[in-house]
Structures are given as C-alpha cells and as structure tokens.
Scaffold this motif. Structure first.
Motif, short mmCIF file in Angstrom:
data_model
loop_
_atom_site.label_atom_id
_atom_site.label_comp_id
_atom_site.label_asym_id
_atom_site.label_seq_id
_atom_site.Cartn_x
_atom_site.Cartn_y
_atom_site.Cartn_z
N SER A 241 38.41 51.64 59.54
CA SER A 241 38.26 50.23 59.91
C SER A 241 38.27 49.35 58.67
CB SER A 241 36.94 50.02 60.68
OG SER A 241 36.89 50.85 61.82
N ILE A 242 38.98 48.22 58.78
CA ILE A 242 39.10 47.26 57.68
C ILE A 242 38.87 45.86 58.23
CG2 ILE A 242 40.64 46.34 55.89
CD1 ILE A 242 42.22 49.03 56.18
N ASP A 243 37.93 45.11 57.64
CA ASP A 243 37.68 43.74 58.09
C ASP A 243 37.13 42.90 56.94
OD1 ASP A 243 34.66 43.57 58.12
OD2 ASP A 243 34.89 45.23 59.53
N HIS A 244 36.92 41.60 57.21
CA HIS A 244 36.50 40.66 56.15
C HIS A 244 35.14 40.04 56.45
CE1 HIS A 244 37.57 37.40 58.90
NE2 HIS A 244 38.75 37.98 59.08
N ASN B 34 41.74 35.60 71.61
CA ASN B 34 40.91 36.80 71.51
C ASN B 34 41.67 37.99 72.11
OD1 ASN B 34 37.93 35.79 70.74
ND2 ASN B 34 38.88 34.29 72.10
N TYR B 35 42.20 38.84 71.25
CA TYR B 35 43.03 39.93 71.73
C TYR B 35 43.12 41.05 70.69
CZ TYR B 35 46.43 37.66 68.67
OH TYR B 35 47.05 37.09 67.58
N SER B 36 43.58 42.20 71.14
CA SER B 36 43.86 43.33 70.26
C SER B 36 45.19 43.95 70.68
CB SER B 36 42.77 44.40 70.36
OG SER B 36 41.54 43.93 69.87
N ILE B 37 45.99 44.34 69.71
CA ILE B 37 47.26 44.99 69.98
C ILE B 37 47.31 46.29 69.17
CG2 ILE B 37 49.78 44.79 69.96
CD1 ILE B 37 49.46 41.77 69.89
N SER C 97 40.43 42.05 62.28
CA SER C 97 40.12 43.40 61.80
C SER C 97 41.30 44.32 62.08
CB SER C 97 38.86 43.95 62.48
OG SER C 97 39.05 44.07 63.88
N TYR C 98 41.33 45.44 61.34
CA TYR C 98 42.38 46.44 61.50
C TYR C 98 41.72 47.81 61.61
CZ TYR C 98 44.95 42.55 59.51
OH TYR C 98 45.45 41.30 59.28
N ASP C 99 42.20 48.61 62.56
CA ASP C 99 41.70 49.98 62.73
C ASP C 99 42.88 50.93 62.73
OD1 ASP C 99 38.61 49.91 63.50
OD2 ASP C 99 39.58 48.20 64.47
N LEU C 100 42.81 51.96 61.89
CA LEU C 100 43.86 52.96 61.80
C LEU C 100 43.40 54.25 62.48
CD1 LEU C 100 44.84 52.51 58.04
CD2 LEU C 100 46.06 51.59 60.03
N PHE C 101 44.34 54.88 63.21
CA PHE C 101 44.06 56.13 63.91
C PHE C 101 45.18 57.13 63.65
CE2 PHE C 101 42.10 52.72 66.28
CZ PHE C 101 40.87 53.21 66.69
N TYR D 181 48.53 55.10 64.16
CA TYR D 181 48.35 53.95 65.04
C TYR D 181 47.50 52.88 64.35
CZ TYR D 181 50.27 56.99 68.57
OH TYR D 181 51.11 57.83 69.25
N LEU D 182 47.89 51.64 64.55
CA LEU D 182 47.16 50.49 64.01
C LEU D 182 46.72 49.60 65.15
CD1 LEU D 182 46.34 48.38 61.78
CD2 LEU D 182 48.69 47.50 61.96
N VAL D 183 45.43 49.30 65.22
CA VAL D 183 44.91 48.31 66.17
C VAL D 183 44.59 47.04 65.39
CG1 VAL D 183 43.10 47.72 67.81
CG2 VAL D 183 43.99 50.05 67.74
N TYR D 184 45.31 45.99 65.74
CA TYR D 184 45.19 44.68 65.08
C TYR D 184 44.43 43.76 66.03
CZ TYR D 184 47.03 40.04 63.72
OH TYR D 184 47.18 38.72 63.38
N SER D 185 43.24 43.31 65.63
CA SER D 185 42.36 42.53 66.51
C SER D 185 42.05 41.17 65.91
CB SER D 185 41.04 43.27 66.77
OG SER D 185 41.28 44.54 67.31
N THR D 186 42.09 40.15 66.76
CA THR D 186 41.72 38.79 66.36
C THR D 186 40.78 38.19 67.39
OG1 THR D 186 43.75 38.33 65.12
CG2 THR D 186 42.59 36.45 66.00
N SER D 187 39.72 37.56 66.92
CA SER D 187 38.80 36.86 67.81
C SER D 187 38.52 35.48 67.24
CB SER D 187 37.50 37.64 68.00
OG SER D 187 36.85 37.83 66.75
N ALA D 188 38.24 34.54 68.12
CA ALA D 188 38.00 33.16 67.70
C ALA D 188 36.71 32.64 68.30
CB ALA D 188 39.16 32.27 68.12
N GLY D 189 36.05 31.77 67.53
CA GLY D 189 34.83 31.12 68.00
C GLY D 189 34.76 29.71 67.45
N SER D 190 33.63 29.07 67.60
CA SER D 190 33.48 27.68 67.15
C SER D 190 33.54 27.57 65.63
CB SER D 190 32.15 27.12 67.66
OG SER D 190 31.06 27.90 67.21
#
Length: 233
Positions: A131-134, A174-177, A205-209, A190-199
């Motif tokens: 998992s990789i995120d900021h 707000n989705y993941s692909i 984030s990125y997850d590798l499998f 496999y790469l899961v690319y996820s983005t979420s939004a808030g106020s």
C-alpha cells in the motif's frame, strides 16, 4: 600550495553535489536522504521477472525506502488481522512531486511530502499487498494535485500496459479502479487506484497485488448499500 587548495575545493564541491542530489527538503526529515523514484519505475521493480518465482516477502527491500517499523500485527480489524511493515519513500509522477500539507503549517515554502509505504500479509513471511498513500505528510490535497498524481503517464513511460478489471464507485469523486499491469519480460500484477474526496480536499492511494484473488478479496470489503462494484472475468 595553490593547486592543493583548488583540489580541496573541487573535492568539497563534488561531495556537496553528490549529497544534495539525494538530501533535499523532505517531510518527514528521515526521508530526506532517500533517492526519489518515479511511480512507474517503482511499480516495475515490484513486477517479478518472467523466469523468477512469483512472491513478495518482508525482505523484499529497496535502498529508496526508510523503514520506520519492524513487522507488526495490525489489530485494528478484529475479523481480518494482518501483519504490516511501514516506512517512507519519495515519489514523482511524470516529474511532479507532492508537497506537504499547508494546514496549520507556518512554513512559507512547503517541503516535499514523502509517501507512506506499507507491506501487508497474513503471516510474518509472505506479503500479499503493498500500500502507498500520502496521508502522513500531504494529508488532503487539491483537485489539481490529485490529477497530477494519476499513475498513467508514469506507467506508460516504463512500458507498462494497464487494463481495468474492477470498478468500485460511490460517486464521481469517490471510487477505486483495479488494473491488470503487464510489461515485456515481467509477470503481471494488479494495481488498485483509489480516490476519495471530502470538504478538505482529495486523498489518493495505490495498492499492489501479486494475485488476482487477493485483489478480489480486497474489493469485496468495499461492498455496502450505497456503492457499485463491477469486475470483469
């Protein structure tokens, strides 16, 4: 004497240049000495060669990662415990570097934000997800920065072909692909690319499998009454 003096200055200049090519203003400071990697380069390094065994473990390492912890048991999820090992690395996305959060930050010039990296596995030997995120340093980011850390240009530069295989959506922000990644002389991952939004902004984030089933299991955890999930066979 003059020649010796000039030689000393030259050596100091070379030493300074060599150090500063790695040591830049990064938050957290412990990541400042690390060499920066392009995202696509990092991903390709985790793709096993076609003639090698397909496995990651907690010894799968890189000099470009500062490990902050040893292997620890994550007890947050009582039903699905995982072993984890966490650290920091520096990333670029097509030459773009993310900056640390400006929220409650007195700095007039923001530092580069290091990224969190975590190895995850069911036991202390095998790693099933990276998992990789900021979240630690950049926290929530702007819409513009969120677009600039999309992985696609970086993957293409490394001759990595990405094919969508799963799509999870709550709404347009707000989705993941999940993508199947392939490259010559490499085994697919496999790469899961996820983005979420808030106020306060966006989070990516990125997850590798290594394994398709591990990726599917990860997606099944998303399903709820307000979401949409679709996977290709």
């Amino acid at each position: 004497m003059k020649k010796v003096y000039l030689n000393v200055l030259f050596l100091l200049a070379i030493t300074s240049y060599s150090y500063n090519s790695y040591a830049v203003d990064v938050e957290p400071k412990k990541a400042s000495h690390l060499k920066s990697s392009d995202f696509g380069e990092l991903v390709k390094n985790y793709m096993p060669n076609t003639n090698s065994s397909t496995s990651w473990n907690y010894k799968t390492n890189s000099p470009n990662i500062f490990w902050g912890t040893g292997i620890e048991l994550n007890k947050d999820d009582k039903d699905d415990k995982e072993y984890q090992k966490s650290g920091y690395l520096r990333l670029t996305f097509d030459s773009f570097t993310l900056k640390e959060s400006s929220y409650n930050n007195p700095k007039s010039v923001l530092s580069e934000a290091a990224w969190d990296i975590t190895y995850n596995g069911k036991n202390k030997k095998d790693v099933s997800r990276i998992s990789i995120d900021h979240q630690t340093t950049a926290i929530m980011i702007s819409d513009i920065d969120n677009k600039r850390i999309e992985p696609f240009k970086s993957l293409i530069k490394q001759n990595i072909i990405y094919k969508p295989v799963c799509f999870y959506k709550i709404d347009s922000a707000n989705y993941s692909i999940a993508y199947n990644l392939t490259s010559p002389n490499k085994k697919p991952i496999y790469l899961v690319y996820s983005t979420s939004a808030g106020s306060s902004g966006y989070s990516t984030s990125y997850d590798l499998f290594l394994e398709k089933n591990a990726m599917y299991d990860y997606f099944e955890g998303y399903i709820d009454a307000i979401s949409f999930l679709s996977c290709l066979n």
